[in-house]
Design an enzyme around this catalytic site. Structure first.
Site, short mmCIF file in Angstrom:
data_model
loop_
_atom_site.label_atom_id
_atom_site.label_comp_id
_atom_site.label_asym_id
_atom_site.label_seq_id
_atom_site.Cartn_x
_atom_site.Cartn_y
_atom_site.Cartn_z
N TYR A 8 12.55 3.94 0.18
CA TYR A 8 12.11 4.06 1.57
C TYR A 8 13.15 3.54 2.57
CZ TYR A 8 7.37 5.26 0.09
OH TYR A 8 6.27 5.89 -0.46
N ARG B 81 -2.77 13.37 8.18
CA ARG B 81 -1.42 13.01 7.79
C ARG B 81 -0.41 14.06 8.26
NH1 ARG B 81 1.17 11.83 1.74
NH2 ARG B 81 3.32 11.81 2.46
N CYS C 80 1.37 -1.98 -4.32
CA CYS C 80 2.17 -0.77 -4.16
C CYS C 80 2.89 -0.52 -5.47
CB CYS C 80 3.17 -0.95 -3.02
SG CYS C 80 4.27 0.46 -2.78
N ASN D 36 -2.39 3.03 2.23
CA ASN D 36 -1.21 2.86 3.09
C ASN D 36 -1.58 2.86 4.58
OD1 ASN D 36 0.99 2.59 1.34
ND2 ASN D 36 0.96 4.77 0.86
N HIS E 71 7.32 -1.22 1.38
CA HIS E 71 8.22 -0.08 1.57
C HIS E 71 9.49 -0.47 2.32
CE1 HIS E 71 4.93 3.18 0.82
NE2 HIS E 71 5.16 2.41 -0.23
#
Length: 442
Positions: free
Chosen positions: A254, A95, A170, A149, A200
């Protein structure tokens, strides 16, 4: 009631105590007799730490739920009723690379909406489809509830390439509902919001308290700053009052990445210099959480877990599993196939919206045409998502390049190519679909 077997893949995750807490609270309606926490060899140490905490939580609750820790996928999946996924291929190191590489080019690497989401999908989709193949063999009637995700993209890949029954979840919509409830000093159960968009990338265009339409009043609260749309994992940069009123919809946090791109890039670059990328911050949060989890006097999820960014995770996951198991016909916000919810997206693609949840799964509520002010953004991001799924399945470089190029957060094809090349270089061990293809073409 039938006793349930539930499996969590990525059982060594710091999120797991959230789930355990949710199932303990709902034991009367979800009688889980066997809960399997499954992980891989590299996650063994964390699995054992989290597993011991889970056992202490169950013992304190005094319920007949047995926690099993295993690295054996067949053992875990055999005859399971529900499987939840919360895995991270490559762990947090991957990540952090996802975030840092785009920032070199002034591009957000955010792990779901930006190039980071693309790269996470490339690593994740093949693994999840492999899990689905094992589910088809060992528990073909089980439901897969995915929290991994990028949830919308992953859910679409599963829906299009597996026969397993699945939903993507989510906690973002639940957080929005909680913020609305807080603004009016009411319980979340009194709030209803009509949600449209993608994971998102959702908007609430109608908001109700006890059936009364408060949309305009809530937008005014947003504009004046007496209501928020803040998530702990997103920089707290607000929209102007003028923009909030002009949009006249409640956007998930987001959407700042799309509507305040320059400001969010600047914030990410500043954070990188001072406190690190979100991935680096998360690594420190997790280090502290696992120190807490090892305290043998700890018998519940610690307050510090909220800093991880998954608030309302257990409430979201467990309430949806209960709605399926108990055929409740409740309305929840989930990632599911369109099937006529809006004519502005193909029927087969995945979107995030309100749906009636029962034993058959999700039945999305139709809301018709997308408002023009958000239609173009949603359609362009959906095109990016479709190409991202295709790239993850095929390992085709050109498809991957096109996917990154049309992502609204990537400014040019040349930048997309540079990011993609660096991504492939550092992720080679996780991307056999790309590198096996390359060998075959040589």
């Amino acid at each position: 009631m039938k006793k349930l077997k539930i499996v969590t893949i990525g059982g060594g995750s710091s999120y797991t105590p959230e789930l355990i807490d949710g199932f303990i609270k709902r034991y009367a309606e979800l009688p889980v007799s066997d809960y399997y926490l499954l992980d891989i060899e590299e996650g063994r140490e964390k699995l054992e730490i989290v597993g011991k905490l889970a056992k202490r939580m169950v013992e304190k609750a005094g319920i007949p739920m047995t926690i099993h820790l295993t690295l054996d996928r067949e053992e875990a999946l055999k005859d399971a009723d529900f499987v939840t996924t919360q895995l991270r291929v490559g762990f947090l190191d991957a990540r952090i690379n996802d975030e840092k590489i785009p920032l070199k080019y002034g591009v957000l690497g955010q792990e779901t909406t930006g190039p980071g989401g693309f790269m996470k999908a490339q690593r994740t989709i093949p693994v999840l489809l492999d899990i689905c193949r094992d589910m088809e063999k060992y528990c073909p009637n089980a439901w897969l509830i995915n929290f991994t995700n990028p949830a919308g993209i992953v859910t679409e890949a599963i829906a299009r390439h597996s026969s397993i029954k699945s939903l993507g979840i989510c906690s973002g919509a639940n957080s929005m509902l909680m913020d609305i409830a807080k603004a009016y000093d009411v319980e979340k159960s009194q709030v209803y919001a009509r949600i449209m968009g993608l994971n998102h990338l959702i908007f609430a265009d109608r908001i109700y308290i006890d059936g009364a339409d408060v949309t305009d009043d809530f937008i005014e609260k947003l504009a004046q700053g007496s209501a928020t749309n803040a998530l702990k994992n997103i920089p707290d940069i607000g929209f102007s009052a003028r923009f909030a009123k002009a949009l006249r919809m409640y956007p998930i946090s987001y959407l700042k990445y799309f509507f305040l791109t320059r400001e969010m890039v600047d914030a990410a670059l500043a954070d990188q210099k001072t406190k690190g990328t979100r991935g680096e911050q998360t690594r420190e949060i997790e280090r502290k959480l696992f120190e807490l989890y090892q305290d043998e006097t700890l018998t519940g999820k610690p307050k510090e877990l909220e800093q991880r960014g998954g608030a309302w995770y257990s409430d979201t996951a467990c309430s949806i599993i209960s709605a399926i198991y108990n055929d409740k016909k409740e309305i929840h916000v989930v990632n599911t196939t369109n099937r006529g919810a809006t004519g502005d997206l193909p029927d087969h693609v995945t979107l995030e919206t309100n749906a009636v949840i029962d034993r058959q799964g999700a039945h999305p509520l139709a809301y018709g045409p997308l408002p023009v002010k958000i239609r173009g953004l949603i359609q362009s991001v959906k095109a990016y998502e479709e190409l991202t799924v295709e790239a993850a399945i095929t390992g085709d470089y050109d498809t991957a390049l096109l996917a990154l190029t049309i992502n609204p957060l990537v400014p040019s094809a040349n930048v997309a190519e540079q990011i993609l090349n660096e991504y492939l270089e550092v992720n080679q061990r996780y991307l056999p679909q790309y590198f096996n293809n390359a060998k075959e073409q040589q």
